[in-house]
Write a protein that holds these residues in place. Structure first.
Motif, PDB file in Angstrom:
ATOM      1  N   GLY A  20       7.440  19.277  50.490  1.00  0.00           N
ATOM      2  CA  GLY A  20       6.272  18.148  50.774  1.00  0.00           C
ATOM      3  C   GLY A  20       6.345  16.774  50.044  1.00  0.00           C
ATOM      4  N   LEU A  21       6.603  17.087  48.898  1.00  0.00           N
ATOM      5  CA  LEU A  21       6.717  15.982  47.981  1.00  0.00           C
ATOM      6  C   LEU A  21       7.907  15.047  48.306  1.00  0.00           C
ATOM      7  CD1 LEU A  21       5.809  14.231  45.549  1.00  0.00           C
ATOM      8  CD2 LEU A  21       7.254  15.651  44.084  1.00  0.00           C
ATOM      9  N   GLN A  22       9.084  15.484  48.607  1.00  0.00           N
ATOM     10  CA  GLN A  22      10.295  14.842  48.845  1.00  0.00           C
ATOM     11  C   GLN A  22       9.996  14.033  50.312  1.00  0.00           C
ATOM     12  OE1 GLN A  22      13.155  14.358  47.296  1.00  0.00           O
ATOM     13  NE2 GLN A  22      14.576  13.780  48.916  1.00  0.00           N
ATOM     14  N   ALA A  23       9.584  14.850  51.054  1.00  0.00           N
ATOM     15  CA  ALA A  23       9.107  14.183  52.546  1.00  0.00           C
ATOM     16  C   ALA A  23       8.251  13.111  52.432  1.00  0.00           C
ATOM     17  CB  ALA A  23       8.691  15.336  53.351  1.00  0.00           C
ATOM     18  N   GLY A  24       7.151  13.244  51.722  1.00  0.00           N
ATOM     19  CA  GLY A  24       6.078  12.002  51.373  1.00  0.00           C
ATOM     20  C   GLY A  24       7.154  10.858  50.763  1.00  0.00           C
ATOM     21  N   ARG A  25       7.833  11.067  49.728  1.00  0.00           N
ATOM     22  CA  ARG A  25       8.298  10.064  49.158  1.00  0.00           C
ATOM     23  C   ARG A  25       9.221   9.281  49.992  1.00  0.00           C
ATOM     24  NH1 ARG A  25      11.565  11.586  44.143  1.00  0.00           N
ATOM     25  NH2 ARG A  25      11.975   9.169  43.921  1.00  0.00           N
ATOM     26  N   GLU A  54      13.229   8.609  60.286  1.00  0.00           N
ATOM     27  CA  GLU A  54      13.651   9.799  60.138  1.00  0.00           C
ATOM     28  C   GLU A  54      14.556  10.100  58.963  1.00  0.00           C
ATOM     29  OE1 GLU A  54      15.338  10.390  63.870  1.00  0.00           O
ATOM     30  OE2 GLU A  54      13.442  10.250  64.966  1.00  0.00           O
ATOM     31  N   CYS A  55      14.871   9.202  58.082  1.00  0.00           N
ATOM     32  CA  CYS A  55      15.744   9.414  57.028  1.00  0.00           C
ATOM     33  C   CYS A  55      14.993  10.115  56.052  1.00  0.00           C
ATOM     34  CB  CYS A  55      16.320   7.708  56.699  1.00  0.00           C
ATOM     35  SG  CYS A  55      17.427   8.017  55.074  1.00  0.00           S
ATOM     36  N   THR A  56      15.801  10.881  55.104  1.00  0.00           N
ATOM     37  CA  THR A  56      14.989  11.593  54.196  1.00  0.00           C
ATOM     38  C   THR A  56      15.976  11.488  53.061  1.00  0.00           C
ATOM     39  OG1 THR A  56      16.424  13.587  54.785  1.00  0.00           O
ATOM     40  CG2 THR A  56      13.917  13.608  55.717  1.00  0.00           C
ATOM     41  N   ASP A  57      17.014  10.758  53.059  1.00  0.00           N
ATOM     42  CA  ASP A  57      17.967  10.635  51.963  1.00  0.00           C
ATOM     43  C   ASP A  57      17.262   9.226  50.939  1.00  0.00           C
ATOM     44  OD1 ASP A  57      19.949   9.497  49.998  1.00  0.00           O
ATOM     45  OD2 ASP A  57      21.568   9.830  51.602  1.00  0.00           O
ATOM     46  N   LEU A  58      16.926   9.842  50.142  1.00  0.00           N
ATOM     47  CA  LEU A  58      16.158   8.571  49.068  1.00  0.00           C
ATOM     48  C   LEU A  58      16.984   7.472  48.483  1.00  0.00           C
ATOM     49  CD1 LEU A  58      13.631  11.062  47.224  1.00  0.00           C
ATOM     50  CD2 LEU A  58      13.003   9.204  48.901  1.00  0.00           C
ATOM     51  N   GLU A  59      18.303   7.926  48.247  1.00  0.00           N
ATOM     52  CA  GLU A  59      19.187   6.938  47.742  1.00  0.00           C
ATOM     53  C   GLU A  59      19.521   5.859  48.782  1.00  0.00           C
ATOM     54  OE1 GLU A  59      22.576   8.428  45.877  1.00  0.00           O
ATOM     55  OE2 GLU A  59      21.443   9.759  44.858  1.00  0.00           O
ATOM     56  N   ARG A  60      19.601   6.448  49.982  1.00  0.00           N
ATOM     57  CA  ARG A  60      19.994   5.324  51.337  1.00  0.00           C
ATOM     58  C   ARG A  60      18.909   4.473  51.494  1.00  0.00           C
ATOM     59  NH1 ARG A  60      22.537   7.863  56.600  1.00  0.00           N
ATOM     60  NH2 ARG A  60      24.438   7.156  55.480  1.00  0.00           N
ATOM     61  N   LEU A  61      17.534   5.141  51.500  1.00  0.00           N
ATOM     62  CA  LEU A  61      16.339   4.323  51.642  1.00  0.00           C
ATOM     63  C   LEU A  61      16.264   3.300  50.615  1.00  0.00           C
ATOM     64  CD1 LEU A  61      14.047   7.260  52.909  1.00  0.00           C
ATOM     65  CD2 LEU A  61      14.476   5.125  54.119  1.00  0.00           C
ATOM     66  N   ASP A  62      16.518   3.560  49.403  1.00  0.00           N
ATOM     67  CA  ASP A  62      16.413   2.655  48.218  1.00  0.00           C
ATOM     68  C   ASP A  62      17.317   1.529  48.324  1.00  0.00           C
ATOM     69  OD1 ASP A  62      14.520   3.850  46.838  1.00  0.00           O
ATOM     70  OD2 ASP A  62      15.803   4.949  45.320  1.00  0.00           O
ATOM     71  N   GLU A  63      18.563   1.889  48.986  1.00  0.00           N
ATOM     72  CA  GLU A  63      19.537   0.723  49.347  1.00  0.00           C
ATOM     73  C   GLU A  63      19.213  -0.027  50.427  1.00  0.00           C
ATOM     74  OE1 GLU A  63      22.700  -1.622  49.226  1.00  0.00           O
ATOM     75  OE2 GLU A  63      22.207  -0.190  47.687  1.00  0.00           O
ATOM     76  N   TRP A  64      18.568   0.744  51.517  1.00  0.00           N
ATOM     77  CA  TRP A  64      18.134  -0.016  52.682  1.00  0.00           C
ATOM     78  C   TRP A  64      16.957  -1.166  52.136  1.00  0.00           C
ATOM     79  CZ3 TRP A  64      17.548   4.346  56.906  1.00  0.00           C
ATOM     80  CH2 TRP A  64      18.869   4.606  57.098  1.00  0.00           C
ATOM     81  N   ALA A  65      16.166  -0.736  51.296  1.00  0.00           N
ATOM     82  CA  ALA A  65      14.870  -1.560  50.799  1.00  0.00           C
ATOM     83  C   ALA A  65      15.635  -2.591  49.835  1.00  0.00           C
ATOM     84  CB  ALA A  65      13.956  -1.016  49.773  1.00  0.00           C
ATOM     85  N   ARG A  66      16.554  -2.570  49.334  1.00  0.00           N
ATOM     86  CA  ARG A  66      17.274  -3.685  48.510  1.00  0.00           C
ATOM     87  C   ARG A  66      17.745  -4.633  49.430  1.00  0.00           C
ATOM     88  NH1 ARG A  66      18.081   0.296  44.878  1.00  0.00           N
ATOM     89  NH2 ARG A  66      20.060   1.269  45.789  1.00  0.00           N
TER      90      ARG A  66
END
Length: 82
Positions: A20-25, A54-66
């Motif tokens: 749940g924590l991972q999904a929330g992040r 739908e993405c759950t990969d935090l590293e990929r999401l961080d890269e997309w934010a940058r």
């Protein structure tokens, strides 16, 4: 107040504990990416919006934010990934 440590013993608990924590992040990161694009008036197609959410990969999401900070289109987020 102290919280008790709950041991994770069962296979079900081991598989799901902390998910749940991972999904929330991940959801928060995805929303941040979309918020950055929205603040920059960059349109995002519904398919791309769903893909980001739908993405759950935090590293990929961080890269997309940058990338969202300097992107000129939503497609810039995914450049070189596929």
């Amino acid at each position: 107040m102290e919280f008790a440590v709950w041991p994770v013993y069962s296979p079900f608990a081991k598989m799901h504990y902390g998910k749940g924590l991972q999904a929330g992040r991940a959801e928060g990161e995805a929303r941040a990416v979309l918020t950055i694009l929205d603040a920059r008036d960059i349109p995002v197609a519904e398919d791309d919006r769903a893909f980001i959410m739908e993405c759950t990969d935090l590293e990929r999401l961080d890269e997309w934010a940058r990338r969202a900070v300097t992107a000129t289109s939503a497609a810039d987020l995914f450049a070189g990934e596929f």
